[in-house]
Design an enzyme around this catalytic site. Structure first.
Site, PDB file in Angstrom:
ATOM      1  N   LYS A 194      -8.952   8.982  12.552  1.00 10.15           N
ATOM      2  CA  LYS A 194      -9.776   8.593  11.414  1.00 10.15           C
ATOM      3  C   LYS A 194     -10.635   7.376  11.766  1.00 10.15           C
ATOM      4  O   LYS A 194     -11.817   7.325  11.435  1.00 10.15           O
ATOM      5  CB  LYS A 194      -8.883   8.309  10.190  1.00 10.15           C
ATOM      6  CG  LYS A 194      -8.261   9.582   9.608  1.00 10.15           C
ATOM      7  CD  LYS A 194      -7.161   9.336   8.579  1.00 10.15           C
ATOM      8  CE  LYS A 194      -6.546  10.676   8.163  1.00 10.15           C
ATOM      9  NZ  LYS A 194      -5.460  10.557   7.175  1.00 10.15           N
TER      10      LYS A 194
ATOM     11  N   ASP B  61      -8.897   9.927  -0.643  1.00 17.23           N
ATOM     12  CA  ASP B  61      -7.919  10.983  -0.367  1.00 17.23           C
ATOM     13  C   ASP B  61      -7.786  11.937  -1.553  1.00 17.23           C
ATOM     14  O   ASP B  61      -7.147  12.986  -1.434  1.00 17.23           O
ATOM     15  CB  ASP B  61      -6.544  10.344  -0.117  1.00 17.23           C
ATOM     16  CG  ASP B  61      -6.040  10.581   1.290  1.00 17.23           C
ATOM     17  OD1 ASP B  61      -6.628  11.430   1.995  1.00 17.23           O
ATOM     18  OD2 ASP B  61      -5.068   9.924   1.670  1.00 17.23           O
TER      19      ASP B  61
ATOM     20  N   GLN C   6      -1.741   6.284   4.553  1.00 13.66           N
ATOM     21  CA  GLN C   6      -1.313   7.447   5.339  1.00 13.66           C
ATOM     22  C   GLN C   6       0.089   7.888   4.912  1.00 13.66           C
ATOM     23  O   GLN C   6       0.994   7.057   4.767  1.00 13.66           O
ATOM     24  CB  GLN C   6      -1.348   7.093   6.840  1.00 13.66           C
ATOM     25  CG  GLN C   6      -1.040   8.249   7.767  1.00 13.66           C
ATOM     26  CD  GLN C   6      -2.089   9.353   7.747  1.00 13.66           C
ATOM     27  OE1 GLN C   6      -3.265   9.118   7.461  1.00 13.66           O
ATOM     28  NE2 GLN C   6      -1.674  10.573   8.041  1.00 13.66           N
TER      29      GLN C   6
HETATM   30  N1  GUN Z   1      -0.853  12.849   6.035  1.00 13.23           N
HETATM   31  C1  GUN Z   1      -1.219  14.075   6.456  1.00 13.23           C
HETATM   32  N2  GUN Z   1      -2.408  14.417   5.926  1.00 13.23           N
HETATM   33  C2  GUN Z   1      -2.810  13.381   5.163  1.00 13.23           C
HETATM   34  C3  GUN Z   1      -3.962  13.145   4.353  1.00 13.23           C
HETATM   35  O1  GUN Z   1      -4.877  13.957   4.216  1.00 13.23           O
HETATM   36  N3  GUN Z   1      -3.994  11.950   3.733  1.00 13.23           N
HETATM   37  C4  GUN Z   1      -2.986  11.038   3.842  1.00 13.23           C
HETATM   38  N4  GUN Z   1      -3.112   9.899   3.182  1.00 13.23           N
HETATM   39  N5  GUN Z   1      -1.919  11.226   4.568  1.00 13.23           N
HETATM   40  C5  GUN Z   1      -1.823  12.398   5.236  1.00 13.23           C
END
Ligand code: GUN
Length: 283
Positions: free
Chosen positions: A53, A120, A97
């Protein structure tokens, strides 16, 4: 033999378009989209995703700020960080996350994020807006699935769509998105009786169960579109999906690979949501 839905290629196209728009926002309004990513603990998969990211942000010309906390971090420490980011005008998107260590309640932390910065799409404001058919920020992985289907011209209206997996991150929001596209949506989960009798009826089958290779050829209708959201890490470090790719590819009309399918789309949608947040805040 199925055609491959090339998520890596489509994600690249989305990311280039986002980078161009970010440049326009910067030149026109002096605003650089900023994303803050909060990682707690040392889950190796999460560390890899967070690095991905950050690198995607840098390539798109975004500001990115990473917070890496020990697994012993407290809820109040995290709430203080989130509060500061909510007030920070340089930050347009905030992401915690997942999964979090067990002592931290994801709902409490997600609800502390300013919904306008919840890129998100997990805050109840944003899930509620999706529910009522007036979406604001939508979750990245399911948005990426819809984008991929759109880019390949795959019509969802009237189709039987079956989703295996009912998570807040993927299954539930994707069901609402497919419903909004007029698909007939069925959700399956660990308590579903005779799963293959349901999946075999699917025109669009989405595997989001987190169970390596669980969708076999016998569970798929001839000509179905098969989307694999699985990202299961094996002991040797390689990643496999929820779909037994080679046997399912012989029956499907379209299929996503793992890696290179839905995964890259998730990051592309995160960048798009962050750009949207910056544009909205800019008015
Ligand atoms: N863990 C796995 N996929 C995601 C996601 O799209 N967002 C977040 N915050 N955590 C994740």
């Amino acid at each position: 033999m199925a055609l491959i839905l090339d998520g890596k290629k489509i994600a690249g196209e989305v990311r280039r378009a986002v980078a161009e728009e970010a440049l326009t926002l910067k030149d026109g309004r002096g605003i650089t989209p900023g994303l803050a990513v909060i990682l707690v603990g040392d889950n190796p998969a999460s560390q890899i995703y967070v690095r991905g990211k950050e690198s995607a942000c840098a390539k798109a010309g975004f500001l990115s700020r990473a917070f890496s906390l020990s697994a012993a971090a407290t809820e109040s420490e995290l709430l203080a960080i989130i509060g500061g980011l909510n007030r920070d005008p340089a930050i347009h998107g905030i992401l915690v996350q997942l999964p979090l260590p067990r002592h931290l309640r994801p709902d409490i932390l997600i609800e502390a994020i300013d919904p306008a910065k919840d890129v998100d799409g997990l805050h109840p404001f944003n899930t509620g807006r999706l529910f009522t058919g007036n979406p604001y920020h939508t979750a990245c992985t399911p948005s990426g699935v819809i984008e991929l289907l759109d880019r390949y011209g795959i019509d969802m209206a009237g189709k039987d769509a079956v989703i295996v997996g009912r998570s807040n991150l993927v299954g539930k929001p994707l069901a609402l998105m497919l419903l909004a596209r007029n698909a007939t949506v069925t959700m399956c989960h660990t308590k579903t009786h005779n799963l293959s009798a349901v999946t075999v009826r699917a025109d669009i089958l989405v595997a989001a169960a987190g169970s390596p290779g669980m969708v076999t050829g016998a569970m798929v209708k001839e000509g179905a579109v098969v989307i694999d959201v699985g990202m299961n890490r094996r002991d040797d470090g390689s990643v496999v999906g929820d779909v037994a790719f080679s046997e399912v590819a012989r029956k499907a009309s379209y299929i996503t690979p793992v890696p290179g399918g839905v995964g890259p789309m998730t990051i592309a949608m995160l960048l798009r949501n962050t750009l949207n947040a910056a544009q909205r805040i800019a008015g």
